[in-house]
Design a protein around this motif. Structure first.
Motif, PDB file in Angstrom:
ATOM      1  N   LEU A 175      10.784  40.797 -42.210  1.00 40.64           N
ATOM      2  CA  LEU A 175      10.606  42.160 -41.551  1.00 40.64           C
ATOM      3  C   LEU A 175      11.299  42.433 -40.172  1.00 40.64           C
ATOM      4  O   LEU A 175      10.756  41.854 -39.294  1.00 40.64           O
ATOM      5  CB  LEU A 175       9.010  42.798 -41.704  1.00 40.64           C
ATOM      6  CG  LEU A 175       8.807  44.024 -41.214  1.00 40.64           C
ATOM      7  CD1 LEU A 175       9.219  44.975 -42.411  1.00 40.64           C
ATOM      8  CD2 LEU A 175       7.069  44.242 -41.125  1.00 40.64           C
ATOM      9  N   ASP A 226      11.085  48.076 -38.009  1.00 42.32           N
ATOM     10  CA  ASP A 226      10.273  48.778 -39.196  1.00 42.32           C
ATOM     11  C   ASP A 226       8.844  48.391 -38.857  1.00 42.32           C
ATOM     12  O   ASP A 226       7.952  48.983 -39.436  1.00 42.32           O
ATOM     13  CB  ASP A 226      10.979  47.885 -40.696  1.00 42.32           C
ATOM     14  CG  ASP A 226      12.290  48.205 -40.862  1.00 42.32           C
ATOM     15  OD1 ASP A 226      12.518  49.487 -40.487  1.00 42.32           O
ATOM     16  OD2 ASP A 226      13.116  47.581 -41.651  1.00 42.32           O
ATOM     17  N   ALA A 227       8.592  47.240 -38.471  1.00 40.39           N
ATOM     18  CA  ALA A 227       7.101  46.767 -38.137  1.00 40.39           C
ATOM     19  C   ALA A 227       6.479  47.805 -37.520  1.00 40.39           C
ATOM     20  O   ALA A 227       5.390  48.253 -37.442  1.00 40.39           O
ATOM     21  CB  ALA A 227       7.069  45.480 -37.850  1.00 40.39           C
ATOM     22  N   LEU A 282       4.615  47.327 -47.448  1.00 40.58           N
ATOM     23  CA  LEU A 282       5.418  45.909 -47.421  1.00 40.58           C
ATOM     24  C   LEU A 282       6.502  45.772 -48.729  1.00 40.58           C
ATOM     25  O   LEU A 282       7.300  45.443 -48.625  1.00 40.58           O
ATOM     26  CB  LEU A 282       4.551  44.562 -46.969  1.00 40.58           C
ATOM     27  CG  LEU A 282       4.120  44.856 -45.445  1.00 40.58           C
ATOM     28  CD1 LEU A 282       3.113  43.616 -45.310  1.00 40.58           C
ATOM     29  CD2 LEU A 282       5.279  44.655 -44.598  1.00 40.58           C
ATOM     30  N   ILE A 315       9.126  48.407 -48.624  1.00 40.64           N
ATOM     31  CA  ILE A 315      10.254  47.987 -47.928  1.00 40.64           C
ATOM     32  C   ILE A 315      11.097  46.649 -48.454  1.00 40.64           C
ATOM     33  O   ILE A 315      12.208  46.601 -48.310  1.00 40.64           O
ATOM     34  CB  ILE A 315       9.587  47.449 -46.429  1.00 40.64           C
ATOM     35  CG1 ILE A 315       9.345  48.755 -45.761  1.00 40.64           C
ATOM     36  CG2 ILE A 315      10.867  47.057 -45.445  1.00 40.64           C
ATOM     37  CD1 ILE A 315       8.182  48.522 -44.404  1.00 40.64           C
ATOM     38  N   GLN A 316       9.961  45.836 -48.694  1.00 38.72           N
ATOM     39  CA  GLN A 316      10.879  44.201 -49.335  1.00 38.72           C
ATOM     40  C   GLN A 316      11.723  44.913 -50.505  1.00 38.72           C
ATOM     41  O   GLN A 316      12.745  44.024 -50.975  1.00 38.72           O
ATOM     42  CB  GLN A 316      10.071  43.470 -49.631  1.00 38.72           C
ATOM     43  CG  GLN A 316      10.461  42.116 -49.659  1.00 38.72           C
ATOM     44  CD  GLN A 316       9.484  40.885 -49.752  1.00 38.72           C
ATOM     45  OE1 GLN A 316       8.185  41.231 -50.141  1.00 38.72           O
ATOM     46  NE2 GLN A 316       9.872  39.704 -49.167  1.00 38.72           N
ATOM     47  N   LYS A 327      13.443  52.313 -45.816  1.00 39.07           N
ATOM     48  CA  LYS A 327      13.672  51.603 -44.327  1.00 39.07           C
ATOM     49  C   LYS A 327      13.404  52.638 -43.175  1.00 39.07           C
ATOM     50  O   LYS A 327      13.857  53.208 -42.878  1.00 39.07           O
ATOM     51  CB  LYS A 327      15.240  51.501 -44.373  1.00 39.07           C
ATOM     52  CG  LYS A 327      15.903  51.000 -42.903  1.00 39.07           C
ATOM     53  CD  LYS A 327      15.449  49.392 -42.848  1.00 39.07           C
ATOM     54  CE  LYS A 327      16.240  48.537 -41.725  1.00 39.07           C
ATOM     55  NZ  LYS A 327      15.778  47.244 -41.488  1.00 39.07           N
TER      56      LYS A 327
END
Length: 379
Positions: A151, A155-156, A335, A338-339, A344
């Motif tokens: 990550l 983004d986090a 998560l 995003i993954q 994004k």
């Protein structure tokens, strides 16, 4: 350490403050790598939140590296890189046990509604925030989460509040497959709410704002239709026109206390602190949603009532869902998105500014200069 401090409405500066320390065995001290200015920080900056004290350090969106842990902390180790939710939660009270982390009963002695929030005045517990080189994090086993290796750091950072709040706003909108969803406000939370509405099955997403550069971002990032309310005679009538004169199935208020209101509203809120802010956006939501529809409130309001059209909401059979977002509860699903490449979060970041220039960063963000949408602070 160096830290942002509040000096009064529209006045912030960076000063030396004592390093935070372990005050309880469940504490951790985090060295901040990235922080952000949130739209709700502007309510503090503009002097609209009661009990915002001189010397307070703002900032409830931050990530960093664990420097110290208390003797009872079991899930974190020195050197871990973590993202920290904006809310402070004990993890064991009646509310935390039900996932209502922002309503934690044990972290804010000054209120019976919201729990503790980093850097958000003494009405939310008086905890110093992360617009600093270091920050103390209470209940370190409950809130922070180690950032996955895959990550991106920024983004986090967006997950600590804005993204989780926008996603939660779409959840609260009770969206059914094919619904028309209107989002009021094209700031970070509004953009994330609009993007998230598609994940909930929306058939149409419309974003309302008055700044063309933010509306352009809504079209690009959230793939939404847009309405510039400054270019129509009556935004509620326009919302009805856009929905066969029925109204939207759901309206998400991502504006909150600083919607463009009249002079009296701004004087009584900012100067006299007699309101929770301007109710303009919320009233547009009530007027613009269809009968039997849902209004989701994500915009931040103060603890004192505003003149909201509850009678109209009652007579239309409108369901209103609202709360401060328990963002950590949203992290597993976010998560996954995003993954999988569906999202994004850092795409909305427009400015990265050193901590030492935080006064300029607040001015830029507050005045909406230079196409500013989201500002990251780099200690």
């Amino acid at each position: 350490m160096r830290a942002m401090t509040y000096r009064g409405p529209y006045r912030v500066r960076v000063e030396d403050k004592p390093d935070p320390r372990i005050e309880h065995p469940n504490d951790a001290v985090i060295r901040v790598e990235r922080a952000a200015i949130c739209g709700s920080d502007l309510h503090l900056y503009h002097g609209m939140m009661p009990d915002t004290r001189v010397g307070h350090t703002f900032g409830h969106e931050f990530i960093g590296v664990v420097e110290q842990v208390g003797s009872s902390v079991e899930t974190l180790s020195v050197g871990d890189r973590v993202m920290v939710p904006f809310h402070i939660s004990c993890g064991t009270c009646w509310f935390c046990a039900r996932g209502l982390f922002t309503n934690c009963h044990n972290v804010n002695p000054n209120a019976t509604a919201v729990g503790g929030i980093f850097g958000y005045s003494h009405t939310t517990g008086g905890y110093d925030g992360g617009q600093a080189e270091r920050v103390r994090v209470p209940f370190a086993d409950v809130g922070p989460q180690v950032i996955p290796d895959w990550l991106d750091a920024e983004d986090a950072l967006m997950m600590t509040d804005a993204l989780g709040t926008g996603y939660f706003g779409a959840q609260l909108a009770s969206i059914r497959e094919g619904d028309t969803v209107v989002v009021l406000g094209a700031g970070p939370v509004g953009l994330y709410a609009a993007k998230s509405a598609w994940f909930m099955g929306a058939g149409r997403v419309i974003v309302v704002d008055q700044l063309e550069y933010r509306l352009a971002k809504a079209r690009e990032f959230a793939h939404a239709e847009t309405i510039n309310f400054a270019e129509v005679d009556d935004i509620v009538v326009e919302m009805k026109k856009q929905t066969d004169f029925l109204g939207a199935d759901s309206v998400i208020d991502a504006v909150g206390a600083e919607a463009d209101g009249n002079y009296l509203q701004h004087v009584t809120s900012a100067k006299l602190k007699l309101q929770g802010g301007s109710p303009i956006a919320l009233n547009w939501a009530i007027d613009g949603v269809r009968k039997g529809g849902t209004v989701s409130v994500m915009g931040a309001y103060g603890p004192i009532p505003s003149a909201v059209k509850f009678g109209d909401a009652l007579n239309k059979g409108v369901t209103i869902h609202m709360n401060q977002a328990p963002v950590k509860r949203q992290w597993p699903r976010l998560l996954e998105h995003i993954q999988a490449g569906h999202l994004k979060p850092s795409e909305i970041i427009t400015h990265r500014i050193p901590l030492e220039h935080i006064d300029e960063a607040y001015h830029l963000f507050s005045a909406k200069l230079d196409g500013c949408i989201k500002t990251v602070i780099v200690p």
